[in-house]
Design an enzyme around this catalytic site. Sequence first.
Site, PDB file in Angstrom:
ATOM      1  N   CYS A   1      -3.418   4.728   9.576  1.00 43.66           N
ATOM      2  CA  CYS A   1      -2.108   4.208  10.015  1.00 43.66           C
ATOM      3  C   CYS A   1      -1.411   5.127  11.010  1.00 43.66           C
ATOM      4  O   CYS A   1      -0.218   4.978  11.264  1.00 43.66           O
ATOM      5  CB  CYS A   1      -1.207   3.997   8.797  1.00 43.66           C
ATOM      6  SG  CYS A   1      -1.906   2.848   7.608  1.00 43.66           S
TER       7      CYS A   1
ATOM      8  N   CYS B   1       0.842  -1.208   0.000  1.00 45.34           N
ATOM      9  CA  CYS B   1       0.000   0.000   0.000  1.00 45.34           C
ATOM     10  C   CYS B   1       0.875   1.256   0.000  1.00 45.34           C
ATOM     11  O   CYS B   1       0.634   2.188  -0.770  1.00 45.34           O
ATOM     12  CB  CYS B   1      -0.941  -0.026   1.201  1.00 45.34           C
ATOM     13  SG  CYS B   1      -2.104   1.362   1.218  1.00 45.34           S
ATOM     14  N   CYS B   2       1.895   1.276   0.872  1.00 44.17           N
ATOM     15  CA  CYS B   2       2.788   2.448   0.916  1.00 44.17           C
ATOM     16  C   CYS B   2       3.490   2.642  -0.426  1.00 44.17           C
ATOM     17  O   CYS B   2       3.715   3.774  -0.857  1.00 44.17           O
ATOM     18  CB  CYS B   2       3.843   2.288   2.014  1.00 44.17           C
ATOM     19  SG  CYS B   2       3.279   2.722   3.669  1.00 44.17           S
TER      20      CYS B   2
ATOM     21  N   CYS C   1      -1.043   8.826   6.984  1.00 48.82           N
ATOM     22  CA  CYS C   1      -2.396   8.440   6.591  1.00 48.82           C
ATOM     23  C   CYS C   1      -3.257   8.182   7.831  1.00 48.82           C
ATOM     24  O   CYS C   1      -2.771   7.652   8.830  1.00 48.82           O
ATOM     25  CB  CYS C   1      -2.345   7.177   5.737  1.00 48.82           C
ATOM     26  SG  CYS C   1      -1.534   7.413   4.151  1.00 48.82           S
TER      27      CYS C   1
ATOM     28  N   CYS D   1       8.546   4.485   5.927  1.00 49.75           N
ATOM     29  CA  CYS D   1       7.555   4.012   4.979  1.00 49.75           C
ATOM     30  C   CYS D   1       8.120   3.775   3.597  1.00 49.75           C
ATOM     31  O   CYS D   1       7.402   3.503   2.662  1.00 49.75           O
ATOM     32  CB  CYS D   1       6.426   5.026   4.876  1.00 49.75           C
ATOM     33  SG  CYS D   1       7.037   6.666   4.483  1.00 49.75           S
TER      34      CYS D   1
HETATM   35 FE1  SF4 Z   1      -1.341   2.793   2.907  1.00 48.24          FE
HETATM   36 FE2  SF4 Z   1      -1.126   3.212   5.525  1.00 48.24          FE
HETATM   37 FE3  SF4 Z   1       1.019   3.390   3.929  1.00 48.24          FE
HETATM   38 FE4  SF4 Z   1      -0.922   5.251   3.877  1.00 48.24          FE
HETATM   39  S1  SF4 Z   1       0.480   4.790   5.569  1.00 48.24           S
HETATM   40  S2  SF4 Z   1       0.080   4.363   2.158  1.00 48.24           S
HETATM   41  S3  SF4 Z   1      -2.768   3.955   4.148  1.00 48.24           S
HETATM   42  S4  SF4 Z   1      -0.192   1.557   4.394  1.00 48.24           S
END
Ligand code: SF4
Length: 231
Positions: free
Chosen positions: A201, A115-116, A198, A226
Site C-alpha cells: 500500500c 484490512c487496516c 505496508c 488509516c
Molecule cells: Fe492492510 Fe494496506 Fe492497511 Fe496495511 S496499509 S493494513 S496492508 S490495507
Amino acid sequence: MSLTELKNDLAGRSIEDCLIKIASCFPGKIIFTSSFGIEDQVLTHLIFKHNIPIVIGTIDTGRLFPETYKVFNDTLKKYQKEIKVYFPDHESVEKLLTEKGPFSFYYSKENRFECCHIRKVGPLNRALEGKKCWISGIRADQSENRSEMEQLEYDERRDLYKFYPLFNWSFEEVRSFITENYVPYNILHDRGYVSIGCEPCTRAIREGEDFRAGRWWWENRNDKECGLHVK
Ligand code: SF4
C-alpha cells in the site's frame, strides 16, 4: 493536569525536556508508537539516549517492507533497548485472508478499511489500553489534515493526550538530525518514499506530489489517513 496547564508547562522547552516532562506527568501510562519512519527515529533516538521512561511500541501489520524490518533490527542493535511489538489478532487475519485473499484492499475502500482495522487499529487499541498519553512522530506539514491538528491535543474518544514533539519540524530538519546523530533510518527514504507503511500500500512519490500521495495511491481521496490518527 488540564490541557492548558500541560501546554503552558511544555512551552519553550527543548524536545528532550518536553519528553522528560511529559513522561513525568504520566508515569507508566505513556507510549510512543513508531513505524520506523524517519521522524519516528528522531524520537526513538532521544528517548533511548536520554533514558526517558516512555514505552516505545510498534505495530507489525505483517505486511511491512523488508527495509522496515532492517531499520527495526538496526535500532535494536544500536540502542540495546526494548521495542514492544503489537501484532494483529491472528484469527481475524486468517479469516480475512481465507475469505478475501491477500490483496482485498485493492478492490474497495471498505476492504481497505477492513484490512487496516484488523492489522493496524486493533493492535493500536491494545497498545493504547490503559495509557493516558500517546506520542507520535507526526509533523504539521505532512498533509492538510495534519496541519489542522495541534502539537498537544486531548482525544476525548480515547480519553488520552496526544503529543507530537516534531510537529513544527521540517523534513530537512529531521534529515539533518538523523545524519548528525548517526541514527539508523529506513533506506526507502532515499528512494523517494516519504511516508512508509505496508509494502503493498506504499509507493515512492514523484516531485511535487503530496507527502501522503504514496499511501493507498489507487484511491482517489484527499484524506490519506488509516484510522490511527482520526478523531
Ligand atoms: Fe492492510 Fe494496506 Fe492497511 Fe496495511 S496499509 S493494513 S496492508 S490495507
